[in-house]
Design a protein around this motif. Structure first.
Motif, PDB file in Angstrom:
ATOM      1  N   UNK A  43      11.562  16.679   3.062  1.00 45.48           N
ATOM      2  CA  UNK A  43      11.770  17.700   4.090  1.00 45.48           C
ATOM      3  C   UNK A  43      11.739  17.136   5.517  1.00 45.48           C
ATOM      4  N   UNK A  44      11.105  15.999   5.694  1.00 44.17           N
ATOM      5  CA  UNK A  44      10.980  15.418   7.026  1.00 44.17           C
ATOM      6  C   UNK A  44      12.079  14.389   7.301  1.00 44.17           C
ATOM      7  N   UNK A  45      12.460  13.618   6.306  1.00 45.77           N
ATOM      8  CA  UNK A  45      13.404  12.507   6.493  1.00 45.77           C
ATOM      9  C   UNK A  45      14.806  12.888   6.072  1.00 45.77           C
TER      10      UNK A  45
ATOM     11  N   UNK B   9       0.813  -1.210   0.000  1.00 49.95           N
ATOM     12  CA  UNK B   9       0.000   0.000   0.000  1.00 49.95           C
ATOM     13  C   UNK B   9       0.850   1.264   0.000  1.00 49.95           C
ATOM     14  N   UNK B  10       2.114   1.157   0.394  1.00 48.20           N
ATOM     15  CA  UNK B  10       2.976   2.328   0.450  1.00 48.20           C
ATOM     16  C   UNK B  10       3.475   2.759  -0.925  1.00 48.20           C
TER      17      UNK B  10
ATOM     18  N   UNK C 154      12.559  11.638  -2.266  1.00 48.33           N
ATOM     19  CA  UNK C 154      11.108  11.447  -2.219  1.00 48.33           C
ATOM     20  C   UNK C 154      10.698  10.016  -2.561  1.00 48.33           C
ATOM     21  N   UNK C 155      11.491   9.332  -3.375  1.00 47.55           N
ATOM     22  CA  UNK C 155      11.156   7.944  -3.714  1.00 47.55           C
ATOM     23  C   UNK C 155      11.392   6.999  -2.550  1.00 47.55           C
ATOM     24  N   UNK C 156      12.442   7.236  -1.777  1.00 48.73           N
ATOM     25  CA  UNK C 156      12.799   6.346  -0.670  1.00 48.73           C
ATOM     26  C   UNK C 156      11.932   6.553   0.560  1.00 48.73           C
ATOM     27  N   UNK C 157      11.460   7.749   0.752  1.00 47.26           N
ATOM     28  CA  UNK C 157      10.759   8.097   1.982  1.00 47.26           C
ATOM     29  C   UNK C 157       9.318   7.592   1.982  1.00 47.26           C
ATOM     30  N   UNK C 158       8.881   7.161   3.160  1.00 46.78           N
ATOM     31  CA  UNK C 158       7.486   6.731   3.323  1.00 46.78           C
ATOM     32  C   UNK C 158       6.692   7.718   4.163  1.00 46.78           C
TER      33      UNK C 158
ATOM     34  N   UNK D   2       4.501  13.528   4.076  1.00 42.71           N
ATOM     35  CA  UNK D   2       4.848  14.693   3.252  1.00 42.71           C
ATOM     36  C   UNK D   2       5.532  14.261   1.960  1.00 42.71           C
ATOM     37  N   UNK D   3       6.325  13.201   2.011  1.00 44.32           N
ATOM     38  CA  UNK D   3       6.967  12.700   0.794  1.00 44.32           C
ATOM     39  C   UNK D   3       5.913  12.168  -0.175  1.00 44.32           C
ATOM     40  N   UNK D   4       4.910  11.498   0.353  1.00 39.69           N
ATOM     41  CA  UNK D   4       3.832  11.009  -0.503  1.00 39.69           C
ATOM     42  C   UNK D   4       3.104  12.176  -1.158  1.00 39.69           C
ATOM     43  N   UNK D   5       2.837  13.230  -0.384  1.00 43.89           N
ATOM     44  CA  UNK D   5       2.178  14.418  -0.936  1.00 43.89           C
ATOM     45  C   UNK D   5       3.039  15.087  -2.006  1.00 43.89           C
ATOM     46  N   UNK D   6       4.341  15.160  -1.756  1.00 44.00           N
ATOM     47  CA  UNK D   6       5.232  15.799  -2.724  1.00 44.00           C
ATOM     48  C   UNK D   6       5.377  14.956  -3.992  1.00 44.00           C
ATOM     49  N   UNK D   7       5.378  13.632  -3.854  1.00 43.49           N
ATOM     50  CA  UNK D   7       5.402  12.777  -5.051  1.00 43.49           C
ATOM     51  C   UNK D   7       4.155  13.025  -5.895  1.00 43.49           C
TER      52      UNK D   7
END
Length: 136
Positions: free
Chosen positions: A45-47, A19-20, A52-56, A59-64
């Motif tokens: 910005x958080x991790x 789901x991620x 953005x691809x590696x982060x779960x 905010x990374x999902x929103x930016x993707x």
């Protein structure tokens, strides 16, 4: 009973992780490649040390998703990077532009390394000179 629960949790885990993964439908393979390349070049910005691809993170999902929409709208990679940098600062870029505010980021490690090497050479030479004077 514990073994059965463990086996069930191992069977369920792949579906939870699945789901991620973001699945966006792009209008062309070129736009998909552009979006993937941008997501690799932009820092979450958080991790702190993930793109953005590696982060779960949410905010990374929103930016993707935002990158997807901007690419599909026809924006260039540079326009998207500029937009993200205006919104989140130069931190979001793995290669920030050379400005007066980013001079320390660009040249700080080199200056520190040269200073340390210079100090080490100075100390070694001073020790060599003092040891040769002590022999006389």
């Amino acid at each position: 009973m514990k073994i059965i629960l463990l086996m069930l949790s191992l069977l369920i885990t792949p579906w939870v992780l699945a789901d991620l993964v973001d699945t966006y439908t792009f209008s062309s393979p070129q736009r998909q490649q552009q979006a993937l390349a941008l997501a690799k070049e932009l820092r979450c910005p958080q991790c702190q040390n993930q793109n953005l691809l590696e982060s779960t993170s949410p905010i990374a999902q929103d930016l993707r998703l935002e990158v997807y929409h901007l690419v599909e709208a026809g924006h260039s990679s540079q326009q998207i990077k500029t937009s993200m940098a205006e919104r989140y600062g130069d931190f979001i870029l793995y290669q920030p532009p050379l400005r007066s505010t980013t001079l320390l980021l660009w040249f700080g490690p080199g200056v520190l390394l040269i200073s340390l090497l210079g100090g080490l050479i100075f100390k070694i030479r001073r020790r060599a000179v003092s040891s040769t004077r002590g022999e006389r």
